[in-house]
Design a protein around this motif. Sequence first.
Motif, PDB file in Angstrom:
ATOM      1  N   UNK A 166      43.395  32.122 -38.222  1.00 53.50           N
ATOM      2  CA  UNK A 166      43.298  30.665 -38.219  1.00 53.50           C
ATOM      3  C   UNK A 166      42.325  30.246 -37.124  1.00 53.50           C
ATOM      4  N   UNK A 167      41.776  29.049 -37.307  1.00 52.67           N
ATOM      5  CA  UNK A 167      40.795  28.572 -36.337  1.00 52.67           C
ATOM      6  C   UNK A 167      39.408  28.564 -36.934  1.00 52.67           C
ATOM      7  N   UNK A 168      38.418  29.044 -36.154  1.00 52.89           N
ATOM      8  CA  UNK A 168      37.054  28.976 -36.641  1.00 52.89           C
ATOM      9  C   UNK A 168      36.187  30.055 -36.007  1.00 52.89           C
ATOM     10  N   UNK A 169      35.008  30.201 -36.601  1.00 52.14           N
ATOM     11  CA  UNK A 169      33.990  31.148 -36.110  1.00 52.14           C
ATOM     12  C   UNK A 169      32.729  30.354 -35.854  1.00 52.14           C
ATOM     13  N   UNK A 170      32.162  30.545 -34.664  1.00 48.38           N
ATOM     14  CA  UNK A 170      30.923  29.855 -34.286  1.00 48.38           C
ATOM     15  C   UNK A 170      29.841  30.884 -34.004  1.00 48.38           C
ATOM     16  N   UNK A 171      28.700  30.688 -34.646  1.00 47.16           N
ATOM     17  CA  UNK A 171      27.531  31.544 -34.396  1.00 47.16           C
ATOM     18  C   UNK A 171      26.446  30.663 -33.776  1.00 47.16           C
ATOM     19  N   UNK A 172      25.963  31.066 -32.614  1.00 48.08           N
ATOM     20  CA  UNK A 172      24.893  30.303 -31.946  1.00 48.08           C
ATOM     21  C   UNK A 172      23.727  31.227 -31.640  1.00 48.08           C
ATOM     22  N   UNK A 173      22.530  30.671 -31.797  1.00 44.28           N
ATOM     23  CA  UNK A 173      21.295  31.439 -31.578  1.00 44.28           C
ATOM     24  C   UNK A 173      20.405  30.655 -30.632  1.00 44.28           C
ATOM     25  N   UNK A 174      19.972  31.305 -29.539  1.00 38.03           N
ATOM     26  CA  UNK A 174      19.044  30.689 -28.587  1.00 38.03           C
ATOM     27  C   UNK A 174      17.854  31.609 -28.385  1.00 38.03           C
ATOM     28  N   UNK A 175      16.725  31.017 -28.018  1.00 40.11           N
ATOM     29  CA  UNK A 175      15.513  31.793 -27.724  1.00 40.11           C
ATOM     30  C   UNK A 175      14.950  31.305 -26.397  1.00 40.11           C
ATOM     31  N   UNK A 176      14.817  32.223 -25.439  1.00 42.20           N
ATOM     32  CA  UNK A 176      14.346  31.870 -24.101  1.00 42.20           C
ATOM     33  C   UNK A 176      13.016  32.552 -23.840  1.00 42.20           C
ATOM     34  N   UNK A 177      11.953  31.743 -23.686  1.00 41.64           N
ATOM     35  CA  UNK A 177      10.629  32.286 -23.384  1.00 41.64           C
ATOM     36  C   UNK A 177      10.538  32.605 -21.900  1.00 41.64           C
ATOM     37  N   UNK A 178       9.934  33.748 -21.584  1.00 43.11           N
ATOM     38  CA  UNK A 178       9.818  34.195 -20.198  1.00 43.11           C
ATOM     39  C   UNK A 178       8.376  34.078 -19.721  1.00 43.11           C
ATOM     40  N   UNK A 179       8.209  34.134 -18.398  1.00 43.40           N
ATOM     41  CA  UNK A 179       6.887  33.918 -17.808  1.00 43.40           C
ATOM     42  C   UNK A 179       5.879  34.972 -18.240  1.00 43.40           C
TER      43      UNK A 179
END
Length: 721
Positions: free
Chosen positions: A461-474
């Motif tokens: 019971x409850x939920x599933x969360x999928x998150x995607x981030x992209x971090x550019x580096x120097x």
Amino acid sequence: MKATYNQEIKNALVTGSSDIKAAKENIQTGLLSTIILVSIAFILIFRLWWQDRESSQRNKIRYREFARFAELARNPVVRTNKNREIIWVNDAYLALSGYSRDEVIGKRPSQLTFCPETDPLEVAKLIEAIDRGQAASATLLNRTKDGRMYWINLDIQPLLDEQGQLEGFQAIETEVTELVEAQRRADDALANLNAYQSALDEHSIITVADQFGHIEFVNDRYCENSGYSREELIGQSYKSVQSDMHDPSYFQKMRDTINAGHSWHGEVCNRAKDGSLFWVDATVVPLPATQTNKPRFVNMLYDITERKRTETELLTAREQAESANRAKSSFLANMSHEIRTPLNGVIGVVGALSRTNLTHNQREMVDLIQSSGETLELLLSDILDVSKIEAGKFTLQPEPFDLRKTIEATAQVMGIRAEEKGLGFHVNFCPGTEGLFEGDGVRVKQIVSNLASNAVKFTQKGQIDISITATDKADGSCDVMISVKDTGIGFDEQTKNRLFARFEQADASITKNFGGTGLGLSICRTLTDMMGGQFLVTSEAGIGSLFSVILPLPRVKLEAQNIPPQTSPSIAPTGILPHAASRSILLAEDHPVNQRVIAMILEPHGIALTIAQNGAEAVEMWKNAHFDLVLMDMQMPIMDGLSATKQIREIERNDGLRRTPIAMVSANAMKEHITQSFWAGCDFHIAKPVTPETLLKGIDATLEACKSSEQAASGKAKNSV
């Protein structure tokens, strides 16, 4: 009577006169004797005085000569009387001791410069010799007036008069402080050297040889290891103990290094007196020539026989383990291939059956069979991945891919499963995740699929969360983080430690309640490591879990994004093109079940199917008839699919024939198998087990790929003209 008296008087006078005369004579005689004796005594006294005067003059002359010589001497000189009291010293003594002449005269030397730290045995021997009036010498530690200590070599000689009687002592001192300190340092160095040698003898084998390799010295350890005595080794060449384990060039390289003045290090196998072999870790240090010695070299050796024996045993065990692992991987791969063949029949037939008119109960049974078949196929894929990883044959295929589309395709399937369980399912793409990234999109999709599948499986019971981030580096790189959070059963820290082991679950009840093999997370972890990423896990039992992967996926530059990304050979197009209908297809397949499955899938689409039992038969059929497409199995008797494809392509080139679309249909889905298919000349690779959708999409993709190849070949021909 008077006369008588007178006569007696007269007689008496005569007698007394005689006595007096005699007495007078006696007195005269005595006086003369006395005078003679006194004269003799005077003469003797005069002679003694004269002799003493001459002796005194000689002593004074001798003393003045000694004093003049002693003052010129650089060594301290001391004279004492027989009571050992100083009667004279030279300036060198005063300079060394720090005393004045008035302070030392009448004193004993021991009262001035004696140091309690001096060796009492040396002092005792010195005093014993002096007491006997004998010469003596000693090395003593003295002390100056201001307390500075110094060492002297003391040489004492007794002084005798002309009668040989002791009249005093003369001492000559030589300061040897620097010499004694140097000797002490040398003794300490020698003691340290002996200690070092003892330590080396405990653990090292030491030898010394001349420039020609003749042994000059060996320690006890060398004798123990080699079995030879020192006498047997000295003068012998090192060749007498060398084994035949090394090539002559090995020792030549060693000699060249030493002759160039450099140390050499390596491992050498020697032969003992009894014929047994012993290994040493050798460091050879060259010693340059000196005034007394020619060039030599020192060998410092460590016995590594046991280590080499252990290494050999470990190597043998490793080879056996690797052989067993290869056999296991080969077995798994072969079993995967063998299982895929009947599985292909199950999935293919049920896929074809699902496209027919069915009752509700029949539809439900077909769906169950289809679902079970797909689960079994995923299991086989995981086992195949594990076998490839363990065999070291698992490689990534980086190429530009659309991150969002890849993850959305997986999330869509998982979202349906979550919805069926009544779970919430959300996917959040943060800004910056648009566009193309360089990486293995198929494996990224596999990671997301496994993590999301686990989240759905273990969440009630409850939920599933999928998150995607992209971090550019120097530095121009980009880190993509994919996080999957659920509200499932979770786990504790102890469980986390074994979570990534293959075929492991959190506990036995999980396998019972949820199923699974425990391979998914292990494969995800391995894929993440191969991509140079990080795998992070946080969880709390009964609350839920958060799995995150950070993958270094460089962005594809704007100019590169204008080039369409290559389609992975095992990924079919998203739609069924109309090309498949009314086609004539040649199927080269030796297994009757697979023949029937493909036939059942293609029959509803009006495709004319011709079947060849092996590659040779397929080539002959292709020569004698026109086919719009060839479906070629890889493993067949008489001639395999790769050889058949090569022959068809060679005939096309030699005869100038148009290119026939060829798709390899095989359970061999490893990268090397796909690569072999394309090198042989195939246009596409369709992995078994096939479903109606994958087969039809594969046919469409093969036709499109063949068309692209023809256009590319036509363009090259025009450019060459």
